[in-house]
Design a protein around this motif. Structure first.
Motif, PDB file in Angstrom:
ATOM      1  N   ASP A  15      27.406  87.099  81.690  1.00 55.91           N
ATOM      2  CA  ASP A  15      26.744  85.790  81.812  1.00 55.91           C
ATOM      3  C   ASP A  15      27.553  84.786  82.613  1.00 55.91           C
ATOM      4  O   ASP A  15      27.150  83.631  82.772  1.00 55.91           O
ATOM      5  CB  ASP A  15      26.418  85.224  80.430  1.00 55.91           C
ATOM      6  N   GLY A  16      28.723  85.200  83.122  1.00 51.88           N
ATOM      7  CA  GLY A  16      29.561  84.316  83.930  1.00 51.88           C
ATOM      8  C   GLY A  16      30.693  83.670  83.170  1.00 51.88           C
ATOM      9  O   GLY A  16      31.523  82.965  83.770  1.00 51.88           O
ATOM     10  N   SER A  17      30.766  83.891  81.869  1.00 56.65           N
ATOM     11  CA  SER A  17      31.775  83.240  81.039  1.00 56.65           C
ATOM     12  C   SER A  17      32.979  84.135  80.809  1.00 56.65           C
ATOM     13  O   SER A  17      32.997  85.303  81.204  1.00 56.65           O
ATOM     14  CB  SER A  17      31.159  82.864  79.681  1.00 56.65           C
ATOM     15  N   TRP A  18      33.980  83.542  80.157  1.00 55.59           N
ATOM     16  CA  TRP A  18      35.154  84.276  79.680  1.00 55.59           C
ATOM     17  C   TRP A  18      35.388  83.938  78.208  1.00 55.59           C
ATOM     18  O   TRP A  18      35.099  82.808  77.781  1.00 55.59           O
ATOM     19  CB  TRP A  18      36.422  83.877  80.453  1.00 55.59           C
ATOM     20  N   PHE A  23      26.733  79.487  84.790  1.00 58.98           N
ATOM     21  CA  PHE A  23      26.860  79.495  83.334  1.00 58.98           C
ATOM     22  C   PHE A  23      27.228  78.114  82.817  1.00 58.98           C
ATOM     23  O   PHE A  23      26.619  77.607  81.860  1.00 58.98           O
ATOM     24  CB  PHE A  23      27.915  80.507  82.890  1.00 58.98           C
ATOM     25  N   VAL A  24      28.221  77.494  83.415  1.00 52.24           N
ATOM     26  CA  VAL A  24      28.689  76.183  82.953  1.00 52.24           C
ATOM     27  C   VAL A  24      27.554  75.170  82.985  1.00 52.24           C
ATOM     28  O   VAL A  24      27.372  74.374  82.047  1.00 52.24           O
ATOM     29  CB  VAL A  24      29.876  75.709  83.809  1.00 52.24           C
ATOM     30  N   LEU A  25      26.755  75.196  84.021  1.00 56.02           N
ATOM     31  CA  LEU A  25      25.710  74.183  84.178  1.00 56.02           C
ATOM     32  C   LEU A  25      24.549  74.373  83.211  1.00 56.02           C
ATOM     33  O   LEU A  25      23.745  73.454  83.030  1.00 56.02           O
ATOM     34  CB  LEU A  25      25.228  74.152  85.622  1.00 56.02           C
ATOM     35  N   THR A  26      24.472  75.518  82.562  1.00 54.83           N
ATOM     36  CA  THR A  26      23.462  75.665  81.505  1.00 54.83           C
ATOM     37  C   THR A  26      23.813  74.805  80.296  1.00 54.83           C
ATOM     38  O   THR A  26      22.966  74.612  79.413  1.00 54.83           O
ATOM     39  CB  THR A  26      23.314  77.127  81.054  1.00 54.83           C
ATOM     40  N   HIS A  27      25.032  74.281  80.259  1.00 51.22           N
ATOM     41  CA  HIS A  27      25.481  73.464  79.141  1.00 51.22           C
ATOM     42  C   HIS A  27      25.562  71.984  79.503  1.00 51.22           C
ATOM     43  O   HIS A  27      26.170  71.201  78.774  1.00 51.22           O
ATOM     44  CB  HIS A  27      26.831  73.982  78.639  1.00 51.22           C
ATOM     45  N   GLN A  28      24.940  71.605  80.618  1.00 49.21           N
ATOM     46  CA  GLN A  28      24.906  70.195  80.985  1.00 49.21           C
ATOM     47  C   GLN A  28      23.799  69.478  80.221  1.00 49.21           C
ATOM     48  O   GLN A  28      22.648  69.939  80.171  1.00 49.21           O
ATOM     49  CB  GLN A  28      24.698  70.014  82.485  1.00 49.21           C
ATOM     50  N   ALA A  29      24.146  68.363  79.613  1.00 49.13           N
ATOM     51  CA  ALA A  29      23.186  67.564  78.860  1.00 49.13           C
ATOM     52  C   ALA A  29      22.351  66.705  79.818  1.00 49.13           C
ATOM     53  O   ALA A  29      22.740  66.486  80.974  1.00 49.13           O
ATOM     54  CB  ALA A  29      23.926  66.677  77.864  1.00 49.13           C
ATOM     55  N   PRO A  30      21.224  66.202  79.368  1.00 50.20           N
ATOM     56  CA  PRO A  30      20.388  65.360  80.239  1.00 50.20           C
ATOM     57  C   PRO A  30      21.126  64.153  80.809  1.00 50.20           C
ATOM     58  O   PRO A  30      20.827  63.700  81.919  1.00 50.20           O
ATOM     59  CB  PRO A  30      19.246  64.923  79.315  1.00 50.20           C
ATOM     60  N   ALA A  79      24.062  68.369  90.055  1.00 56.00           N
ATOM     61  CA  ALA A  79      24.718  68.391  88.748  1.00 56.00           C
ATOM     62  C   ALA A  79      26.031  67.624  88.787  1.00 56.00           C
ATOM     63  O   ALA A  79      26.370  66.895  87.843  1.00 56.00           O
ATOM     64  CB  ALA A  79      24.962  69.836  88.315  1.00 56.00           C
ATOM     65  N   ALA A  80      26.790  67.790  89.869  1.00 58.26           N
ATOM     66  CA  ALA A  80      28.057  67.061  90.013  1.00 58.26           C
ATOM     67  C   ALA A  80      27.803  65.561  90.076  1.00 58.26           C
ATOM     68  O   ALA A  80      28.571  64.762  89.509  1.00 58.26           O
ATOM     69  CB  ALA A  80      28.792  67.531  91.269  1.00 58.26           C
ATOM     70  N   HIS A  81      26.745  65.162  90.755  1.00 55.24           N
ATOM     71  CA  HIS A  81      26.404  63.733  90.832  1.00 55.24           C
ATOM     72  C   HIS A  81      26.096  63.175  89.441  1.00 55.24           C
ATOM     73  O   HIS A  81      26.580  62.097  89.070  1.00 55.24           O
ATOM     74  CB  HIS A  81      25.212  63.533  91.763  1.00 55.24           C
ATOM     75  N   ARG A  82      25.313  63.908  88.652  1.00 53.65           N
ATOM     76  CA  ARG A  82      24.973  63.447  87.299  1.00 53.65           C
ATOM     77  C   ARG A  82      26.215  63.388  86.418  1.00 53.65           C
ATOM     78  O   ARG A  82      26.387  62.444  85.634  1.00 53.65           O
ATOM     79  CB  ARG A  82      23.939  64.378  86.667  1.00 53.65           C
ATOM     80  N   LEU A  83      27.080  64.388  86.557  1.00 56.56           N
ATOM     81  CA  LEU A  83      28.304  64.401  85.766  1.00 56.56           C
ATOM     82  C   LEU A  83      29.220  63.248  86.159  1.00 56.56           C
ATOM     83  O   LEU A  83      29.785  62.564  85.298  1.00 56.56           O
ATOM     84  CB  LEU A  83      29.028  65.739  85.954  1.00 56.56           C
ATOM     85  N   GLY A  84      29.378  63.003  87.440  1.00 52.06           N
ATOM     86  CA  GLY A  84      30.206  61.894  87.897  1.00 52.06           C
ATOM     87  C   GLY A  84      29.690  60.561  87.396  1.00 52.06           C
ATOM     88  O   GLY A  84      30.468  59.676  87.009  1.00 52.06           O
ATOM     89  N   ASP A  85      28.373  60.414  87.371  1.00 48.66           N
ATOM     90  CA  ASP A  85      27.779  59.174  86.869  1.00 48.66           C
ATOM     91  C   ASP A  85      28.109  58.984  85.389  1.00 48.66           C
ATOM     92  O   ASP A  85      28.440  57.878  84.953  1.00 48.66           O
ATOM     93  CB  ASP A  85      26.268  59.220  87.082  1.00 48.66           C
ATOM     94  N   ALA A  86      28.050  60.054  84.615  1.00 48.09           N
ATOM     95  CA  ALA A  86      28.400  59.972  83.192  1.00 48.09           C
ATOM     96  C   ALA A  86      29.866  59.620  83.008  1.00 48.09           C
ATOM     97  O   ALA A  86      30.227  58.793  82.156  1.00 48.09           O
ATOM     98  CB  ALA A  86      28.075  61.291  82.498  1.00 48.09           C
TER      99      ALA A  86
END
Length: 336
Positions: free
Chosen positions: A78-81, A133-140, A189-196
């Motif tokens: 799934d892309g994780s470790w 995988f990581v981005l499946t865990h991004q919140a709204p 996704a990076a834009h949304r994360l940076g805004d948060a």
């Protein structure tokens, strides 16, 4: 690499000393390529990558490639470790999203350092599946939940972890562009994360007593300019111990080498190079004759604690030396 290509900071660290530190990391590397915290200790995917980056910066490319091969081999479908290995066996099967994202930072660092096109192509599927995988865990709201268990449960968001992921996303985006495989969803996704990170601090658990929560939004590139300088000023007295380095935790009498070197990278990234160099000099009291570094010092009683010399402390030192000295082609990884 020739000595001239190995990071050195005049008056503080020679190229030979830097190489000796890299060799201390390589000496801890296991036969399968894993780099544990110390010989016989456990390996986690994030600190393993940081050590691989240090090996690259010091010219130990065979050892660095072996480390990345270990990452590719141990990645799950799934892309994780898993969070933790010991002697080739999974010790903690849970997943930390920040640990998974950091492969992008390491691979991009290696490409910047070497220009190795074959390595970039080989590692692209590893980076792509990890980031997806990581981005499946991004919140709204943009923040990224930090921990997952075998049942798929997700923990809350951490400011340090999400900041590190922000930087890793930009490294992944740069790698994708380098390979002509643009990923607009990653950029969004990076834009949304940076805004948060910049505007919604309440989205993250309160870990403000830890120094990493202080500087990681800046180290990651989420904060720059006056907001970054203001953040540094606001907590400088809480964490910086004159002539020794910085505290890991604001209310404990413990300075740590890795956090001090990450603050060096942070200050360098915003142009505060004089204080960065001064802190880099201060942390050298943790150095041992074999080039390894103690994790920290309890300054109230002068005792080393923990009583290990960790590969990731040595690695942070090498990366800080490279940034200060502008030596390798990847020295600006945290400035840009």
């Amino acid at each position: 690499m020739a000595d001239a290509e190995i990071p050195s900071v005049p008056g503080i660290l020679t190229a030979g000393e830097c190489l000796r530190t890299a060799e201390s990391i390589a000496a801890a590397q296991e036969s399968d390529g894993a780099i544990p915290w110390f010989p016989g200790g456990h390996t986690d995917p994030w600190d393993h990558i940081e050590s691989a980056m240090a090996l690259t910066a010091a010219g130990l490319l065979d050892e660095a490639r072996a480390a990345y091969a270990w990452s590719a081999k141990t990645q799950r479908a799934d892309g994780s470790w898993p969070k933790q290995f010991r002697a080739g066996v999974i010790e903690d099967p849970d997943t930390d999203t920040n640990f998974c994202a950091y492969i992008a930072t390491g691979v991009w660092h290696y490409i910047l350092s070497t220009g190795d096109a074959v390595f970039a192509a080989d590692m692209w599927p590893v980076v792509r599946t990890a980031v997806d995988f990581v981005l499946t865990h991004q919140a709204p709201g943009g923040e990224i939940h930090w921990s997952t268990g075998p049942d798929g449960s997700s923990g809350e968001a951490l400011l340090t972890g999400s900041s590190s992921i922000f930087h890793s996303l930009h490294c992944a985006i740069a790698l994708a562009a380098h390979l002509n495989r643009p990923q607009p969803a990653w950029a969004a996704a990076a834009h949304r994360l940076g805004d948060a990170l910049r505007h919604r601090p309440g989205s993250f658990l309160d870990k403000s007593r830890y120094s990493m929560d202080w500087y990681y939004p800046i180290l990651s590139g989420a904060l720059r300019g006056e907001p970054a300088h203001t953040r540094i000023r606001s907590h400088w007295p809480d964490f910086v111990v004159p002539d020794l380095g910085i505290r890991c935790v604001s209310d404990q009498p413990w300075v740590t080498g890795a956090e001090t070197c990450e603050l060096v990278l942070t200050l360098d990234a915003i142009g505060d190079t004089d204080r960065a160099r001064h802190l880099f000099s201060n942390m050298q009291h943790l150095r041992e004759s074999d080039g390894s570094y103690w994790t920290g010092l309890v300054f109230t009683d002068g005792k080393r604690w923990p009583e290990e010399r960790t590969t990731w402390t040595a690695a942070a030192m090498i990366l800080a030396a490279d940034a200060l000295s502008r030596t390798t082609p990847a020295n600006a990884l945290f400035r840009h």
